[in-house]
Write an enzyme that holds these catalytic residues in place. Structure first.
Site, PDB file in Angstrom:
ATOM      1  CG  ASP A 166      -1.653  -7.946 -10.297  1.00  0.00           C
ATOM      2  OD1 ASP A 166      -1.883  -7.180  -9.742  1.00  0.00           O
ATOM      3  OD2 ASP A 166      -0.400  -7.799  -8.701  1.00  0.00           O
TER       4      ASP A 166
ATOM      5  N   GLY B 111       0.589  -0.923   0.220  1.00  0.00           N
ATOM      6  CA  GLY B 111       0.436   0.343   0.375  1.00  0.00           C
ATOM      7  C   GLY B 111       0.980   1.693  -0.023  1.00  0.00           C
TER       8      GLY B 111
ATOM      9  CG  ASP C  98      -4.864 -27.487 -16.068  1.00  0.00           C
ATOM     10  OD1 ASP C  98      -5.275 -25.955 -16.604  1.00  0.00           O
ATOM     11  OD2 ASP C  98      -4.450 -27.322 -15.556  1.00  0.00           O
TER      12      ASP C  98
ATOM     13  CG  HIS D  68      -2.045  -7.110  -6.514  1.00  0.00           C
ATOM     14  ND1 HIS D  68      -0.868  -6.676  -7.023  1.00  0.00           N
ATOM     15  CD2 HIS D  68      -1.676  -6.530  -4.803  1.00  0.00           C
ATOM     16  CE1 HIS D  68      -0.834  -5.710  -6.832  1.00  0.00           C
ATOM     17  NE2 HIS D  68      -0.833  -4.907  -5.284  1.00  0.00           N
TER      18      HIS D  68
ATOM     19  CG  ASP E  77      -1.630 -25.725 -20.064  1.00  0.00           C
ATOM     20  OD1 ASP E  77      -2.586 -26.558 -20.049  1.00  0.00           O
ATOM     21  OD2 ASP E  77      -2.299 -24.876 -19.476  1.00  0.00           O
TER      22      ASP E  77
ATOM     23  CG  ASP F  96      -7.832 -24.211 -19.806  1.00  0.00           C
ATOM     24  OD1 ASP F  96      -6.361 -25.182 -19.309  1.00  0.00           O
ATOM     25  OD2 ASP F  96      -8.794 -24.887 -19.044  1.00  0.00           O
TER      26      ASP F  96
ATOM     27  CB  SER G  40       1.656  -4.957  -3.258  1.00  0.00           C
ATOM     28  OG  SER G  40       0.857  -4.131  -4.096  1.00  0.00           O
TER      29      SER G  40
HETATM   30 CA   LIG Z   1      -3.962 -25.445 -18.959  1.00  0.00          CA
END
Ligand SMILES: [Ca+2]
Length: 562
Positions: A442, A119, A284, A479, A280, A277, A203
């Site tokens: 993020d 912060g 999943d 984040h 790779d 998805d 952060s």
């Molecule tokens: Ca995947």
């Protein structure tokens, strides 16, 4: 003979190349491992310890179980509280100091951890290390830990920026003042200074870590930066650019979330998953190949355009036009990108995303820009955050954080940002190591900004920085934590193993925090996942891919970094 000689040297050269490719830079020194010691002094420290510009206000013994993390007791330790550089501001007449606490374990591992907080700082968070939902804290692992308020009080009050010295302390000077004091206090408490020192946070704590990498390369042996907002003023202005974009399509002008509702954000996440998805090898719910996904996904094409009223399952053409520039990267009045793009990923509807997208730009980024970083600062008595964010031109914001005057003689872009962040030769050459991680979903600090930094670092080191700095992207993570992700991992142990034992992290195992997690349940974990699903986090540019023939999607063992 000549032939055999040549062959032999070819073989030697080949082995040397192989060593360089698997083990990193042979020329870098290995730092020796820390050795532990027992606490010899605690309650005497307020009178026994003397350090310039420092007051120890209290020191007390905390019994085992007086503090817990993840349902486990923190062992007995000494809690020391104090402050440095108490003074009265020439700008606002208020009293300022750098407040801190240190927690010194009874059974010390010989290491010091500087806990950099998030912060706008302004409060002394419990000094136990971390920066995310770690399985065990640095304090539990036996580190002596310091935490500070970075030079001002009030974690949600940006008006400290009226005081110029408080700006500098927040930016980089508090950490530089606290570091030698903390090492001396450790020496007073244990009879020797720390053998090895580590600096970390997430952060703004990741920003502090980047600053320390460049301003204090001799003071720390390992640097652990999470979601580094290392260009924080520019990220904050980019987020206000986003607010302006959302305002053009918000159906309720006083509620920016009506521009891009939770249902609509879930629709975008689902569309990204549909495209990316399986890239790779495993469908999943996690997109490991972030880079390939950006080429595969197209917001205009892959999210249905509403033919009638918005119903959560489509975006209007006006919404797409407003939202696309936030992902492609905020621009100034001449169309020049001044921060970073944001990648498409699976976590745009995570629980914290509306906070970062719709509340923070109006209520936090605005005050930071106008009062902590802007020159001259805005008047806190009359400041209106939402009005500032929505009506101040981006170019005026950018000019103000780069400006100086007779009172504010160092600009925010100077005191907040690391100095030459791709030149880490000083820490590299003495054997120090860097680990950086960043959630791909993020919403406030972009993983793309960190990727650009790491690519620059690679370029500055002959195309490969992996002998001393590794960067882990965390798919789906919001984040510092959260998002549909495996967000629980112990990078600090990985860093110590690298610094002190020469074991570079080829991957780091991360777990989901589903039902029953001891540190806290992540409500973004999909119900279809095994509650403690694990995945390897991979050093960039490698990504986790399903091993051929593997079928168990619950375990990291089914994946490899390649
Ligand atoms: Ca995947």
């Amino acid at each position: 003979m000549r032939n055999r000689f040549t062959q032999r040297w070819a073989l030697v050269a080949c082995v040397a190349l192989l060593a360089a490719s698997v083990g990193g830079d042979e020329a870098l020194p290995r730092l020796s491992a820390a050795t532990g010691a027992s606490l010899s002094s605690c309650t005497q420290l307020p009178t026994a310890f003397r350090f310039a510009n420092t007051t120890i206000t209290s020191a007390e013994s905390v019994p085992s179980g007086g503090l817990t993390w993840g349902g486990r007791s923190v062992e007995a330790h000494c809690l020391v509280k104090g402050e440095m550089y108490r003074r009265t501001s020439p700008q606002d007449g208020k009293s300022y100091a750098i407040g801190f606490e240190m927690r010194l374990p009874g059974a010390w591992n010989g290491r010091f951890f500087y806990q950099a907080n998030g912060g706008i700082d302004g409060s002394v968070a419990t000094a136990q290390g971390g920066g995310g939902p770690v399985p065990t804290t640095a304090l539990q692992q036996g580190f002596a830990v310091i935490s500070s308020d970075a030079g001002h009080s009030g974690p949600s009050d940006p008006s400290f920026g009226i005081d110029f010295q408080a700006r500098l302390d927040y930016g980089y000077q508090a950490a530089a003042k606290l570091t030698p004091m903390a090492k001396a206090l450790i020496a007073a408490a244990y009879g020797k200074p720390p053998d090895r020192s580590y600096f970390g946070g997430c952060s703004n704590g990741g920003r502090h870590t980047f600053v320390a990498m460049t301003r204090m390369p001799e003071q720390y042996d390992g640097y652990l930066a999470g979601a580094p907002g290392y260009r924080l003023p520019l990220a904050a202005i980019a987020n206000q650019f986003g607010a302006k974009q959302y305002a053009t399509v918000a159906t309720n002008p006083s509620d920016l979330s009506t521009a891009f509702t939770a249902a609509e954000r879930a629709t975008v996440s689902a569309a990204v998953l549909a495209r990316c998805d399986a890239l790779d090898g495993a469908a999943d719910g996690l997109i490991q190949d972030t880079t390939a996904c950006q080429a595969a996904f197209d917001l205009g094409r892959d999210v249905p355009t509403c033919s009638g009223a918005r119903d959560g399952r489509c975006l209007s053409a006006a919404q797409k036009a407003a939202i696309a520039p936030i992902f492609s990267g905020a621009v100034d009045g001449r169309g020049r990108r001044f921060y970073a793009s944001f990648p498409f990923d699976s976590g745009h509807d995570s629980a914290d995303s509306s906070y970062w997208e719709f509340f923070v730009p109006l209520m936090i980024d605005s005050g930071g820009t106008a009062m902590i970083w802007g020159v001259p600062p805005a008047d806190p008595a009359t400041f209106n955050g939402p009005a500032y964010a929505l009506t101040t031109p981006i170019d005026a914001m950018l000019a103000s954080v780069a400006a100086t005057n007779g009172t504010y003689t160092e600009s925010a872009l100077s005191f907040m940002l690391p100095v030459e962040p791709t030149n880490l030769a000083r820490l590299k050459n003495r054997g120090a190591k860097v680990i950086v991680y960043h959630g791909v979903s993020d919403a406030i600090f972009s993983v793309d900004d960190t990727t650009v930094w790491y690519e620059g670092l690679r370029a500055a080191n002959g195309g490969d920085a992996s002998s001393f700095a590794r960067f882990f992207r965390v798919p789906g993570m919001a984040h510092c934590a959260g998002g549909p992700s495996t967000d629980q991992f112990d990078m600090l142990t990985a860093l110590v193993d690298w610094v002190e034992r020469g074991r570079a992290p080829e991957s780091v195992v991360a777990h989901a925090r589903g039902a029953g997690n001891a540190v806290g349940v992540n409500r973004d974990v999909p119900s279809s996942w095994s509650p403690d699903r694990s995945r390897p986090l991979c050093p960039y540019p490698k990504v986790a891919r399903l091993r051929p023939g593997a079928t168990d999607l619950a375990t990291a063992d089914s994946f490899r970094c390649q």
